[in-house]
Design a protein around this motif. Structure first.
Motif, PDB file in Angstrom:
ATOM      1  N   SER A  17       0.836  -1.203   0.000  1.00  0.00           N
ATOM      2  CA  SER A  17       0.000   0.000   0.000  1.00  0.00           C
ATOM      3  C   SER A  17       0.871   1.254   0.000  1.00  0.00           C
ATOM      4  CB  SER A  17      -0.911   0.014   1.228  1.00  0.00           C
ATOM      5  OG  SER A  17      -0.146   0.215   2.403  1.00  0.00           O
ATOM      6  N   LYS A  18       0.267   2.351  -0.423  1.00  0.00           N
ATOM      7  CA  LYS A  18       0.992   3.625  -0.414  1.00  0.00           C
ATOM      8  C   LYS A  18       1.343   4.025   1.019  1.00  0.00           C
ATOM      9  CE  LYS A  18      -0.967   5.443  -4.662  1.00  0.00           C
ATOM     10  NZ  LYS A  18      -1.769   6.502  -5.288  1.00  0.00           N
ATOM     11  N   ALA A  19       0.477   3.696   1.972  1.00  0.00           N
ATOM     12  CA  ALA A  19       0.747   4.021   3.377  1.00  0.00           C
ATOM     13  C   ALA A  19       1.980   3.273   3.875  1.00  0.00           C
ATOM     14  CB  ALA A  19      -0.465   3.682   4.238  1.00  0.00           C
ATOM     15  N   ALA A  20       2.096   2.005   3.504  1.00  0.00           N
ATOM     16  CA  ALA A  20       3.260   1.209   3.914  1.00  0.00           C
ATOM     17  C   ALA A  20       4.531   1.731   3.241  1.00  0.00           C
ATOM     18  CB  ALA A  20       3.050  -0.256   3.582  1.00  0.00           C
ATOM     19  N   ALA A  21       4.425   2.106   1.967  1.00  0.00           N
ATOM     20  CA  ALA A  21       5.584   2.651   1.256  1.00  0.00           C
ATOM     21  C   ALA A  21       6.017   3.972   1.872  1.00  0.00           C
ATOM     22  CB  ALA A  21       5.253   2.837  -0.224  1.00  0.00           C
ATOM     23  N   LYS A  22       5.047   4.814   2.243  1.00  0.00           N
ATOM     24  CA  LYS A  22       5.363   6.097   2.873  1.00  0.00           C
ATOM     25  C   LYS A  22       6.066   5.878   4.203  1.00  0.00           C
ATOM     26  CE  LYS A  22       3.368  10.412   4.506  1.00  0.00           C
ATOM     27  NZ  LYS A  22       2.161  11.216   4.686  1.00  0.00           N
ATOM     28  N   LYS A  23       5.569   4.933   4.993  1.00  0.00           N
ATOM     29  CA  LYS A  23       6.168   4.630   6.290  1.00  0.00           C
ATOM     30  C   LYS A  23       7.597   4.113   6.116  1.00  0.00           C
ATOM     31  CE  LYS A  23       4.979   2.368  10.614  1.00  0.00           C
ATOM     32  NZ  LYS A  23       3.996   1.541  11.322  1.00  0.00           N
ATOM     33  N   SER A  24       7.822   3.282   5.106  1.00  0.00           N
ATOM     34  CA  SER A  24       9.153   2.753   4.838  1.00  0.00           C
ATOM     35  C   SER A  24      10.119   3.860   4.433  1.00  0.00           C
ATOM     36  CB  SER A  24       9.094   1.705   3.722  1.00  0.00           C
ATOM     37  OG  SER A  24       8.315   0.614   4.117  1.00  0.00           O
ATOM     38  N   LEU A  25       9.671   4.727   3.539  1.00  0.00           N
ATOM     39  CA  LEU A  25      10.526   5.827   3.084  1.00  0.00           C
ATOM     40  C   LEU A  25      10.859   6.766   4.239  1.00  0.00           C
ATOM     41  CD1 LEU A  25      11.979   7.324   0.829  1.00  0.00           C
ATOM     42  CD2 LEU A  25       9.831   8.523   0.348  1.00  0.00           C
ATOM     43  N   GLU A  26       9.867   7.115   5.047  1.00  0.00           N
ATOM     44  CA  GLU A  26      10.111   8.014   6.182  1.00  0.00           C
ATOM     45  C   GLU A  26      11.046   7.374   7.199  1.00  0.00           C
ATOM     46  OE1 GLU A  26       6.159   9.146   7.414  1.00  0.00           O
ATOM     47  OE2 GLU A  26       6.043  10.695   5.853  1.00  0.00           O
ATOM     48  N   SER A  27      10.931   6.058   7.395  1.00  0.00           N
ATOM     49  CA  SER A  27      11.839   5.355   8.300  1.00  0.00           C
ATOM     50  C   SER A  27      13.268   5.403   7.764  1.00  0.00           C
ATOM     51  CB  SER A  27      11.397   3.908   8.467  1.00  0.00           C
ATOM     52  OG  SER A  27      12.345   3.194   9.220  1.00  0.00           O
ATOM     53  N   PHE A  28      13.428   5.158   6.466  1.00  0.00           N
ATOM     54  CA  PHE A  28      14.749   5.217   5.841  1.00  0.00           C
ATOM     55  C   PHE A  28      15.359   6.599   6.023  1.00  0.00           C
ATOM     56  CE2 PHE A  28      17.173   6.492   2.063  1.00  0.00           C
ATOM     57  CZ  PHE A  28      18.244   5.624   2.166  1.00  0.00           C
ATOM     58  N   LEU A  29      14.589   7.635   5.705  1.00  0.00           N
ATOM     59  CA  LEU A  29      15.105   9.005   5.805  1.00  0.00           C
ATOM     60  C   LEU A  29      15.474   9.373   7.239  1.00  0.00           C
ATOM     61  CD1 LEU A  29      12.648  10.804   3.348  1.00  0.00           C
ATOM     62  CD2 LEU A  29      15.020  10.113   2.929  1.00  0.00           C
ATOM     63  N   SER A  30      14.649   8.978   8.200  1.00  0.00           N
ATOM     64  CA  SER A  30      14.945   9.335   9.590  1.00  0.00           C
ATOM     65  C   SER A  30      16.174   8.582  10.107  1.00  0.00           C
ATOM     66  CB  SER A  30      13.741   9.100  10.497  1.00  0.00           C
ATOM     67  OG  SER A  30      13.468   7.732  10.639  1.00  0.00           O
ATOM     68  N   ASN A  31      16.364   7.349   9.661  1.00  0.00           N
ATOM     69  CA  ASN A  31      17.544   6.596  10.081  1.00  0.00           C
ATOM     70  C   ASN A  31      18.820   7.148   9.464  1.00  0.00           C
ATOM     71  OD1 ASN A  31      16.910   4.233  11.907  1.00  0.00           O
ATOM     72  ND2 ASN A  31      15.306   4.032  10.364  1.00  0.00           N
ATOM     73  N   VAL A  32      18.762   7.564   8.207  1.00  0.00           N
ATOM     74  CA  VAL A  32      19.920   8.195   7.580  1.00  0.00           C
ATOM     75  C   VAL A  32      20.244   9.498   8.304  1.00  0.00           C
ATOM     76  CG1 VAL A  32      20.766   9.331   5.484  1.00  0.00           C
ATOM     77  CG2 VAL A  32      19.610   7.129   5.315  1.00  0.00           C
TER      78      VAL A  32
END
Length: 90
Positions: A17-32
Motif C-alpha cells: 500500500s501507499k501508506a506502507a511505502a510512505k512509512k518505509s521511506l520516512e523510516s529510511f530518511l529518519s535513520n539516515v
C-alpha cells in the motif's frame, strides 16, 4: 520525481500500500538523518554513501554591496554516488 511520486513507485514495485511505502521511506530518511547527526557514514553498496564534512569559517562578499561578510563554519552533508548508480546514469 518528488516524494509523492517516489512513494507511488515504491508501492507499485513492491506490491504494498501507499501508506506502507510512505512509512518505509520516512523510516529510511529518519535513520539516515540520525546516523549523520551522530557523525556516522551511511553506505549503500552500489548506490552511494552519505557523510558529514566540516566547512571552515571564511570571508565572503555581498554581491550587491561588495562588502566583506563573515560566513560561519558549519557541517555539510555530502553524497558520493556508487559505481552501479554511476553506470546506470551513463
Amino acid at each position: 520525481m518528488n516524494k509523492t511520486e517516489l512513494i507511488d513507485a515504491m508501492a507499485a514495485d513492491a506490491g504494498i500500500s501507499k501508506a506502507a511505502a510512505k512509512k518505509s521511506l520516512e523510516s529510511f530518511l529518519s535513520n539516515v538523518e540520525g546516523a549523520l547527526k551522530k557523525g556516522d557514514r551511511v553506505s549503500l553498496v552500489g548506490f552511494g554513501s552519505w557523510s558529514v564534512s566540516e566547512r571552515a569559517a571564511r570571508e565572503g562578499r555581498n554581491p550587491q554591496t561588495g562588502k566583506t561578510i563573515k560566513i560561519a563554519a558549519k557541517k555539510v552533508v555530502k553524497f558520493k554516488a556508487g559505481s552501479d548508480l554511476g553506470k546506470a546514469v551513463n
